[in-house]
Design a protein around this motif. Structure first.
Motif, PDB file in Angstrom:
ATOM      1  N   UNK A  47       0.869  -1.187   0.000  1.00 47.41           N
ATOM      2  CA  UNK A  47       0.000   0.000   0.000  1.00 47.41           C
ATOM      3  C   UNK A  47       0.896   1.223   0.000  1.00 47.41           C
ATOM      4  N   UNK A  48       1.465   1.515  -1.172  1.00 47.90           N
ATOM      5  CA  UNK A  48       2.491   2.551  -1.259  1.00 47.90           C
ATOM      6  C   UNK A  48       1.961   3.964  -1.026  1.00 47.90           C
ATOM      7  N   UNK A  49       0.777   4.258  -1.556  1.00 45.77           N
ATOM      8  CA  UNK A  49       0.292   5.636  -1.512  1.00 45.77           C
ATOM      9  C   UNK A  49      -0.968   5.726  -0.660  1.00 45.77           C
ATOM     10  N   UNK A  50      -0.792   6.152   0.599  1.00 45.71           N
ATOM     11  CA  UNK A  50      -1.928   6.313   1.499  1.00 45.71           C
ATOM     12  C   UNK A  50      -2.166   7.784   1.820  1.00 45.71           C
ATOM     13  N   UNK A  51      -1.694   8.653   0.938  1.00 45.12           N
ATOM     14  CA  UNK A  51      -1.831  10.083   1.191  1.00 45.12           C
ATOM     15  C   UNK A  51      -2.893  10.732   0.305  1.00 45.12           C
ATOM     16  N   UNK A  52      -3.554   9.952  -0.546  1.00 41.50           N
ATOM     17  CA  UNK A  52      -4.526  10.531  -1.475  1.00 41.50           C
ATOM     18  C   UNK A  52      -5.749  11.038  -0.721  1.00 41.50           C
ATOM     19  N   UNK A  53      -6.442  11.963  -1.352  1.00 44.61           N
ATOM     20  CA  UNK A  53      -7.675  12.503  -0.780  1.00 44.61           C
ATOM     21  C   UNK A  53      -8.718  11.396  -0.626  1.00 44.61           C
ATOM     22  N   UNK A  54      -8.794  10.515  -1.614  1.00 42.81           N
ATOM     23  CA  UNK A  54      -9.744   9.407  -1.543  1.00 42.81           C
ATOM     24  C   UNK A  54      -9.492   8.536  -0.327  1.00 42.81           C
ATOM     25  N   UNK A  55      -8.242   8.160  -0.115  1.00 42.76           N
ATOM     26  CA  UNK A  55      -7.945   7.280   1.025  1.00 42.76           C
ATOM     27  C   UNK A  55      -8.256   7.971   2.349  1.00 42.76           C
ATOM     28  N   UNK A  56      -7.838   9.215   2.487  1.00 40.00           N
ATOM     29  CA  UNK A  56      -8.042   9.911   3.753  1.00 40.00           C
ATOM     30  C   UNK A  56      -9.531  10.097   4.055  1.00 40.00           C
ATOM     31  N   UNK A  57     -10.316  10.480   3.054  1.00 42.78           N
ATOM     32  CA  UNK A  57     -11.750  10.677   3.280  1.00 42.78           C
ATOM     33  C   UNK A  57     -12.446   9.339   3.512  1.00 42.78           C
ATOM     34  N   UNK A  58     -12.118   8.343   2.685  1.00 40.23           N
ATOM     35  CA  UNK A  58     -12.750   7.042   2.836  1.00 40.23           C
ATOM     36  C   UNK A  58     -12.424   6.391   4.161  1.00 40.23           C
ATOM     37  N   UNK A  59     -11.195   6.504   4.589  1.00 41.11           N
ATOM     38  CA  UNK A  59     -10.803   5.896   5.864  1.00 41.11           C
ATOM     39  C   UNK A  59     -11.523   6.572   7.026  1.00 41.11           C
ATOM     40  N   UNK A  60     -11.716   7.881   6.925  1.00 42.09           N
ATOM     41  CA  UNK A  60     -12.434   8.609   7.983  1.00 42.09           C
ATOM     42  C   UNK A  60     -13.897   8.158   8.047  1.00 42.09           C
ATOM     43  N   UNK A  61     -14.514   7.973   6.895  1.00 48.48           N
ATOM     44  CA  UNK A  61     -15.902   7.518   6.860  1.00 48.48           C
ATOM     45  C   UNK A  61     -16.016   6.109   7.430  1.00 48.48           C
ATOM     46  N   UNK A  62     -15.105   5.222   7.049  1.00 48.52           N
ATOM     47  CA  UNK A  62     -15.156   3.844   7.547  1.00 48.52           C
ATOM     48  C   UNK A  62     -14.845   3.766   9.038  1.00 48.52           C
ATOM     49  N   UNK A  63     -13.980   4.653   9.526  1.00 47.04           N
ATOM     50  CA  UNK A  63     -13.694   4.668  10.965  1.00 47.04           C
ATOM     51  C   UNK A  63     -14.948   5.022  11.758  1.00 47.04           C
ATOM     52  N   UNK A  64     -15.732   5.970  11.244  1.00 46.02           N
ATOM     53  CA  UNK A  64     -16.992   6.322  11.912  1.00 46.02           C
ATOM     54  C   UNK A  64     -17.966   5.147  11.878  1.00 46.02           C
ATOM     55  N   UNK A  65     -18.036   4.474  10.733  1.00 49.28           N
ATOM     56  CA  UNK A  65     -18.937   3.330  10.609  1.00 49.28           C
ATOM     57  C   UNK A  65     -18.480   2.191  11.512  1.00 49.28           C
ATOM     58  N   UNK A  66     -17.173   2.020  11.622  1.00 45.73           N
ATOM     59  CA  UNK A  66     -16.623   0.966  12.480  1.00 45.73           C
ATOM     60  C   UNK A  66     -17.003   1.184  13.939  1.00 45.73           C
ATOM     61  N   UNK A  67     -16.982   2.430  14.368  1.00 48.44           N
ATOM     62  CA  UNK A  67     -17.365   2.704  15.771  1.00 48.44           C
ATOM     63  C   UNK A  67     -18.828   2.317  16.006  1.00 48.44           C
ATOM     64  N   UNK A  68     -19.659   2.474  14.980  1.00 49.46           N
ATOM     65  CA  UNK A  68     -21.070   2.109  15.120  1.00 49.46           C
ATOM     66  C   UNK A  68     -21.272   0.595  15.108  1.00 49.46           C
ATOM     67  N   UNK A  69     -20.443  -0.115  14.321  1.00 49.94           N
ATOM     68  CA  UNK A  69     -20.618  -1.556  14.150  1.00 49.94           C
ATOM     69  C   UNK A  69     -19.497  -2.364  14.796  1.00 49.94           C
ATOM     70  N   UNK A  70     -18.892  -1.802  15.834  1.00 46.77           N
ATOM     71  CA  UNK A  70     -17.707  -2.425  16.438  1.00 46.77           C
ATOM     72  C   UNK A  70     -17.951  -3.850  16.889  1.00 46.77           C
ATOM     73  N   UNK A  71     -19.154  -4.180  17.314  1.00 48.42           N
ATOM     74  CA  UNK A  71     -19.437  -5.513  17.852  1.00 48.42           C
ATOM     75  C   UNK A  71     -20.122  -6.430  16.834  1.00 48.42           C
ATOM     76  N   UNK A  72     -20.208  -5.974  15.586  1.00 45.08           N
ATOM     77  CA  UNK A  72     -20.851  -6.771  14.548  1.00 45.08           C
ATOM     78  C   UNK A  72     -19.797  -7.523  13.720  1.00 45.08           C
ATOM     79  N   UNK A  73     -20.140  -8.713  13.210  1.00 48.40           N
ATOM     80  CA  UNK A  73     -19.190  -9.482  12.382  1.00 48.40           C
ATOM     81  C   UNK A  73     -19.115  -8.941  10.956  1.00 48.40           C
ATOM     82  N   UNK A  74     -18.636  -7.724  10.832  1.00 47.37           N
ATOM     83  CA  UNK A  74     -18.528  -7.060   9.533  1.00 47.37           C
ATOM     84  C   UNK A  74     -17.135  -6.470   9.394  1.00 47.37           C
ATOM     85  N   UNK A  75     -16.537  -6.674   8.240  1.00 45.61           N
ATOM     86  CA  UNK A  75     -15.249  -6.052   7.949  1.00 45.61           C
ATOM     87  C   UNK A  75     -15.467  -4.953   6.930  1.00 45.61           C
ATOM     88  N   UNK A  76     -14.920  -3.777   7.217  1.00 45.07           N
ATOM     89  CA  UNK A  76     -15.048  -2.616   6.330  1.00 45.07           C
ATOM     90  C   UNK A  76     -13.709  -2.348   5.652  1.00 45.07           C
TER      91      UNK A  76
END
Length: 488
Positions: A47-76
């Motif tokens: 994963x050479x390039x993790x500085x793109x706008x897409x990665x930073x925004x997408x990771x932030x959105x998934x982190x919020x979703x992860x906090x909501x589904x932390x106890x569910x058997x779902x991988x984001x």
């Protein structure tokens, strides 16, 4: 069937069931690609390039979703446009372990071409939200999962940036999975638009770190057996070195096919063996690189090719040499390396080499250009693609400074969107032909003349006007640059 995997319908059964046409089409493509049914073989690229706008925004959105589904058997997960997993979040350890077992993890590519029908691969291939349930996966090893993926497009340019992928157990409810993925993708695009401010989300090109090849036929695989004498002589030279039990080094220009020479030689000698091909890693990936594939060195029925060893730091070359010597790979199973020049191979590895095979560049074997072009097009399209005579002349007449890698890029892009490739579709630099003896300005001018001459319906007077020169000058330039083109 491996233990623990559910039974699923075969291709013929799916064709007679209520399965979407595009899922059936994906299965057909997977079969054409030669994807094995029993296991996945993704490529690790890092994963050479993790500085793109897409990665930073997408990771932030998934982190919020992860906090909501932390106890569910779902991988984001977030992937790039080529299907490489960039990040993965889940609070379910057993699910994470199962995903690790099939390499659905950061750094691995899950494009349809690599692992067959799967959620994120199909979403990227068709560019539409996709849900793939357990037995709809092509590979049996993925049949314990249900995956929902939604592509993410750059809100400004419309360019495909990657996908949001949610994966859960096949036994879990998947009713809301696609809706959640849609929401996460939509939020990612919205956040990108709000924060864009002119920042580019384009990814840095990434090279493969390793690929495992098993003995299976792929579309067009037979084409490469009918190449030039120069190519076949290099393959024969490598075969002799491997048959003698020595370490072989293939040297030549980047993209000339050094690793392919070695792989073909190994396949001829050991048709039932696996071929593991690894390239030099980025400095940050060295430990992962060593840990991922070096346990394979010395295994029975496994040929190992290490590409670009001239790029390895000396200490890594020494580790590799010691590993080869300890495993007994030297002399027992094929072990080979590639480099641009033999003198640039680190001393630790150069001392192991018994046979050096020079690999000719593509410009030294121009007759191979069209055989390779047909092979590349077949792999991309899954069926034969037609080249017009003018396109064939242009492809054969170009000197390909980037070798087979450049040819693959040019033909692959065109074959992905057309069944007939004409000279008019080729890039100007290819139309310019052999420009080694021209200055950069002359090469550009020649390419522009060829491009405009290829436009439909223009008279020679109109061609000259389009180029900003007189008809007399145009004819003189055509003669000067030795341009030969058929015109309607």
């Amino acid at each position: 069937m491996p233990d623990g995997l559910p039974e699923r319908a075969g291709f013929a059964d799916l064709q007679h069931s209520n399965v979407p046409d595009r899922l059936l089409a994906s299965w057909q493509r997977s079969e054409d690609y030669g994807i094995p049914l029993d296991a996945v073989e993704p490529v690790f690229t890092g994963t050479d390039d993790l500085s793109s706008l897409f990665f930073q925004c997408g990771n932030e959105v998934l982190a919020d979703l992860h906090r909501t589904l932390a106890n569910e058997p779902v991988s984001m997960m977030l992937t790039d446009a080529e299907g490489v997993v960039l990040s993965r979040l889940s609070g379910d350890r057993s699910l994470l372990q199962a995903l690790d077992d099939v390499h659905l993890a950061p750094g691995f590519g899950y494009a349809e071409r690599d692992v067959g029908t799967n959620g994120l691969g199909l979403a990227l291939a068709d560019r539409v939200p996709t849900l793939v349930r357990a037995d709809q996966h092509y590979s049996l090893s993925l049949c314990t999962f249900t995956c929902a993926a939604v592509p993410v497009l750059d809100p400004t340019s419309g360019r495909l940036e990657g996908s949001v992928n949610l994966t859960t157990w096949s036994r879990s409810s998947s009713d809301l999975l696609l809706a959640l993925a849609r929401s996460a993708a939509s939020n990612t695009a919205a956040l990108m638009q709000a924060r864009s401010s002119g920042r580019s989300a384009r990814h840095v090109p990434r090279g493969q770190v390793f690929r495992v090849e098993v003995p299976r036929l792929e579309p067009g695989s037979g084409t490469l057996h009918s190449l030039s004498d120069a190519w076949n002589a290099a393959v024969t030279h490598a075969e002799r070195g491997m048959r003698a039990g020595g370490v072989v080094a293939a040297v030549g220009e980047t993209g000339a096919g050094r690793a392919t020479v070695l792989a073909q030689a190994a396949r001829h000698l050991f048709p039932r063996d696996r071929i593991l091909s690894a390239s030099a890693p980025a400095p940050t990936d060295v430990q992962t690189w060593l840990g991922l594939w070096t346990p394979e060195v010395g295994k029975p029925h496994t040929a190992v090719i290490v590409r670009d060893v001239d790029l390895l730091p000396p200490w890594v070359a020494e580790r590799l040499r010691d590993l080869v010597l300890r495993s007994g790979a030297e002399g027992s199973v094929p072990f080979a390396v590639t480099a641009e020049r033999f003198e640039d191979i680190p001393t630790a590895l150069a001392s192991l080499v018994d046979t050096v095979v020079p690999v000719p560049s593509l410009r030294e074997r121009p007759d191979d250009a069209m055989a390779l072009a047909h092979h590349i097009a077949m792999r991309v399209r899954g069926r034969a693609v037609t080249f017009t005579p003018s396109a064939a002349r242009a492809l054969s007449g170009y000197d390909w400074p980037g070798n087979v890698g450049e040819l693959t890029r040019v033909v692959g892009q065109l074959a992905g969107r057309m069944d007939v490739i004409d000279a008019k579709a080729l890039p100007p630099e290819v139309l310019a032909g052999n420009t080694r003896h021209l200055s950069r300005i002359e090469a550009f001018e020649r390419g522009e003349i060829v491009r405009v001459l290829g436009l439909d319906g223009l008279t020679m007077a109109e061609v000259a006007s389009e180029l900003g020169m007189s008809r007399a000058t145009l004819y003189r330039k055509i003669a000067q640059y030795d341009i030969h083109m058929e015109r309607d």
